[in-house]
Design a protein around this motif. Structure first.
Motif, PDB file in Angstrom:
ATOM      1  N   PHE A  44      64.355  86.531  53.549  1.00 61.66           N
ATOM      2  CA  PHE A  44      64.933  86.906  54.846  1.00 61.66           C
ATOM      3  C   PHE A  44      65.844  85.799  55.394  1.00 61.66           C
ATOM      4  CE2 PHE A  44      61.050  89.519  54.848  1.00 61.66           C
ATOM      5  CZ  PHE A  44      61.646  90.761  54.943  1.00 61.66           C
ATOM      6  N   PHE A  45      66.677  85.216  54.534  1.00 61.44           N
ATOM      7  CA  PHE A  45      67.647  84.180  54.891  1.00 61.44           C
ATOM      8  C   PHE A  45      67.003  82.866  55.319  1.00 61.44           C
ATOM      9  CE2 PHE A  45      69.573  88.328  55.769  1.00 61.44           C
ATOM     10  CZ  PHE A  45      70.579  88.294  54.814  1.00 61.44           C
ATOM     11  N   ILE A  46      65.735  82.672  55.021  1.00 63.02           N
ATOM     12  CA  ILE A  46      65.040  81.420  55.283  1.00 63.02           C
ATOM     13  C   ILE A  46      64.820  80.723  53.945  1.00 63.02           C
ATOM     14  CG2 ILE A  46      62.941  80.355  56.192  1.00 63.02           C
ATOM     15  CD1 ILE A  46      62.649  82.868  57.958  1.00 63.02           C
ATOM     16  N   PRO A  47      65.339  79.501  53.777  1.00 61.88           N
ATOM     17  CA  PRO A  47      65.155  78.816  52.491  1.00 61.88           C
ATOM     18  C   PRO A  47      63.677  78.504  52.246  1.00 61.88           C
ATOM     19  CG  PRO A  47      66.205  77.366  54.077  1.00 61.88           C
ATOM     20  CD  PRO A  47      66.095  78.700  54.724  1.00 61.88           C
ATOM     21  N   ILE A  48      63.202  78.882  51.063  1.00 59.15           N
ATOM     22  CA  ILE A  48      61.796  78.704  50.722  1.00 59.15           C
ATOM     23  C   ILE A  48      61.609  77.639  49.645  1.00 59.15           C
ATOM     24  CG2 ILE A  48      59.735  79.861  49.824  1.00 59.15           C
ATOM     25  CD1 ILE A  48      60.577  80.899  52.545  1.00 59.15           C
ATOM     26  N   LEU A  49      62.337  77.755  48.541  1.00 60.75           N
ATOM     27  CA  LEU A  49      62.105  76.906  47.381  1.00 60.75           C
ATOM     28  C   LEU A  49      63.425  76.366  46.846  1.00 60.75           C
ATOM     29  CD1 LEU A  49      60.053  75.922  45.224  1.00 60.75           C
ATOM     30  CD2 LEU A  49      60.563  78.021  43.987  1.00 60.75           C
ATOM     31  N   PRO A  50      63.724  75.067  47.053  1.00 60.77           N
ATOM     32  CA  PRO A  50      64.938  74.503  46.454  1.00 60.77           C
ATOM     33  C   PRO A  50      64.722  74.319  44.948  1.00 60.77           C
ATOM     34  CG  PRO A  50      63.754  72.815  47.637  1.00 60.77           C
ATOM     35  CD  PRO A  50      63.018  74.095  47.878  1.00 60.77           C
ATOM     36  N   PHE A  51      65.755  74.682  44.156  1.00 61.67           N
ATOM     37  CA  PHE A  51      65.587  74.550  42.715  1.00 61.67           C
ATOM     38  C   PHE A  51      66.737  73.850  42.016  1.00 61.67           C
ATOM     39  CE2 PHE A  51      67.632  78.621  43.337  1.00 61.67           C
ATOM     40  CZ  PHE A  51      68.595  78.653  42.349  1.00 61.67           C
ATOM     41  N   TYR A  52      67.842  73.535  42.704  1.00 60.72           N
ATOM     42  CA  TYR A  52      68.957  72.869  42.045  1.00 60.72           C
ATOM     43  C   TYR A  52      69.687  71.998  43.060  1.00 60.72           C
ATOM     44  CZ  TYR A  52      73.175  72.203  39.267  1.00 60.72           C
ATOM     45  OH  TYR A  52      74.218  71.659  38.576  1.00 60.72           O
ATOM     46  N   PHE A  53      69.845  70.718  42.731  1.00 63.05           N
ATOM     47  CA  PHE A  53      70.568  69.765  43.559  1.00 63.05           C
ATOM     48  C   PHE A  53      71.749  69.246  42.734  1.00 63.05           C
ATOM     49  CE2 PHE A  53      66.177  69.628  44.861  1.00 63.05           C
ATOM     50  CZ  PHE A  53      66.248  69.653  46.241  1.00 63.05           C
ATOM     51  N   SER A  54      72.926  69.151  43.339  1.00 62.15           N
ATOM     52  CA  SER A  54      74.070  68.593  42.621  1.00 62.15           C
ATOM     53  C   SER A  54      75.047  67.953  43.592  1.00 62.15           C
ATOM     54  CB  SER A  54      74.779  69.675  41.800  1.00 62.15           C
ATOM     55  OG  SER A  54      75.384  70.606  42.649  1.00 62.15           O
ATOM     56  N   LYS A  55      75.856  67.063  43.045  1.00 63.08           N
ATOM     57  CA  LYS A  55      76.964  66.460  43.781  1.00 63.08           C
ATOM     58  C   LYS A  55      78.219  66.965  43.099  1.00 63.08           C
ATOM     59  CE  LYS A  55      74.302  62.447  45.051  1.00 63.08           C
ATOM     60  NZ  LYS A  55      74.100  61.019  44.911  1.00 63.08           N
ATOM     61  N   ARG A  56      79.146  67.512  43.890  1.00 57.36           N
ATOM     62  CA  ARG A  56      80.321  68.126  43.306  1.00 57.36           C
ATOM     63  C   ARG A  56      81.524  68.011  44.211  1.00 57.36           C
ATOM     64  NH1 ARG A  56      78.883  74.141  42.250  1.00 57.36           N
ATOM     65  NH2 ARG A  56      78.693  73.060  40.305  1.00 57.36           N
ATOM     66  N   LEU A  57      82.694  68.266  43.640  1.00 60.19           N
ATOM     67  CA  LEU A  57      83.931  68.396  44.393  1.00 60.19           C
ATOM     68  C   LEU A  57      84.187  69.878  44.587  1.00 60.19           C
ATOM     69  CD1 LEU A  57      86.373  65.881  42.693  1.00 60.19           C
ATOM     70  CD2 LEU A  57      85.376  65.701  44.951  1.00 60.19           C
ATOM     71  N   LYS A  58      84.560  70.270  45.798  1.00 61.23           N
ATOM     72  CA  LYS A  58      84.849  71.679  46.078  1.00 61.23           C
ATOM     73  C   LYS A  58      86.144  71.772  46.866  1.00 61.23           C
ATOM     74  CE  LYS A  58      82.938  75.963  47.677  1.00 61.23           C
ATOM     75  NZ  LYS A  58      81.766  76.669  48.152  1.00 61.23           N
ATOM     76  N   CYS A  59      87.028  72.644  46.411  1.00 61.86           N
ATOM     77  CA  CYS A  59      88.309  72.857  47.079  1.00 61.86           C
ATOM     78  C   CYS A  59      88.106  73.787  48.267  1.00 61.86           C
ATOM     79  CB  CYS A  59      89.314  73.452  46.096  1.00 61.86           C
ATOM     80  SG  CYS A  59      90.926  73.759  46.829  1.00 61.86           S
ATOM     81  N   SER A  60      88.659  73.418  49.399  1.00 61.06           N
ATOM     82  CA  SER A  60      88.506  74.244  50.600  1.00 61.06           C
ATOM     83  C   SER A  60      89.505  75.396  50.643  1.00 61.06           C
ATOM     84  CB  SER A  60      88.652  73.384  51.852  1.00 61.06           C
ATOM     85  OG  SER A  60      89.921  72.768  51.872  1.00 61.06           O
ATOM     86  N   ILE A  61      90.498  75.405  49.759  1.00 62.45           N
ATOM     87  CA  ILE A  61      91.487  76.485  49.746  1.00 62.45           C
ATOM     88  C   ILE A  61      91.109  77.574  48.739  1.00 62.45           C
ATOM     89  CG2 ILE A  61      93.892  77.072  49.234  1.00 62.45           C
ATOM     90  CD1 ILE A  61      94.664  74.369  50.391  1.00 62.45           C
ATOM     91  N   CYS A  62      90.922  77.200  47.478  1.00 63.16           N
ATOM     92  CA  CYS A  62      90.670  78.216  46.450  1.00 63.16           C
ATOM     93  C   CYS A  62      89.192  78.342  46.083  1.00 63.16           C
ATOM     94  CB  CYS A  62      91.487  77.926  45.198  1.00 63.16           C
ATOM     95  SG  CYS A  62      90.984  76.452  44.289  1.00 63.16           S
ATOM     96  N   GLY A  63      88.341  77.398  46.486  1.00 65.07           N
ATOM     97  CA  GLY A  63      86.913  77.479  46.214  1.00 65.07           C
ATOM     98  C   GLY A  63      86.484  76.945  44.864  1.00 65.07           C
ATOM     99  N   ALA A  64      87.405  76.392  44.070  1.00 66.91           N
ATOM    100  CA  ALA A  64      87.041  75.824  42.774  1.00 66.91           C
ATOM    101  C   ALA A  64      86.124  74.627  42.988  1.00 66.91           C
ATOM    102  CB  ALA A  64      88.293  75.398  42.015  1.00 66.91           C
ATOM    103  N   SER A  65      85.182  74.436  42.068  1.00 63.52           N
ATOM    104  CA  SER A  65      84.278  73.305  42.199  1.00 63.52           C
ATOM    105  C   SER A  65      83.906  72.775  40.825  1.00 63.52           C
ATOM    106  CB  SER A  65      83.016  73.705  42.964  1.00 63.52           C
ATOM    107  OG  SER A  65      82.293  74.658  42.231  1.00 63.52           O
ATOM    108  N   ALA A  66      83.515  71.507  40.789  1.00 65.90           N
ATOM    109  CA  ALA A  66      83.095  70.857  39.547  1.00 65.90           C
ATOM    110  C   ALA A  66      82.126  69.738  39.887  1.00 65.90           C
ATOM    111  CB  ALA A  66      84.303  70.297  38.803  1.00 65.90           C
ATOM    112  N   ASP A  67      81.131  69.551  39.028  1.00 67.81           N
ATOM    113  CA  ASP A  67      80.180  68.457  39.213  1.00 67.81           C
ATOM    114  C   ASP A  67      80.877  67.121  39.006  1.00 67.81           C
ATOM    115  OD1 ASP A  67      78.096  70.186  39.705  1.00 67.81           O
ATOM    116  OD2 ASP A  67      77.412  70.212  37.632  1.00 67.81           O
TER     117      ASP A  67
END
Length: 85
Positions: A44-67
């Motif tokens: 119900f949109f409440i975070p319960i269990l975190p399963f993946y943590f990462s540091k990445r670059l994300k473009c604010s225009i096109c949404g591309a991302s990379a670790d």
């Protein structure tokens, strides 16, 4: 009873160089920023269990991302931009 279970991604700026604008190789703009991503199972949109943590670059225009690795993070700490390839 109906339960809504899903996956949710939470992003926040990376403290080590999150304000440095970086180059996006996808849309060729200087609009990528370093973020910390946490993927969670949500109920119900409440975070319960975190399963993946990462540091990445994300473009604010096109949404591309990379670790990004520790070498790129150290360059961001020094104020040097890195690129999404």
């Amino acid at each position: 009873m109906f339960f809504l279970i899903g996956l949710k991604e939470f992003n926040k700026p990376l403290k080590e160089g999150g304000n440095v604008s970086c180059y996006c190789g996808n849309c060729h703009n200087q609009s990528a920023h370093a973020i910390r991503t946490i993927n969670c199972v949500s109920l119900f949109f409440i975070p319960i269990l975190p399963f993946y943590f990462s540091k990445r670059l994300k473009c604010s225009i096109c949404g591309a991302s990379a670790d990004i690795d520790s070498g790129a993070i150290s360059r961001l700490k020094n104020g040097q931009p890195v690129a999404i390839s």
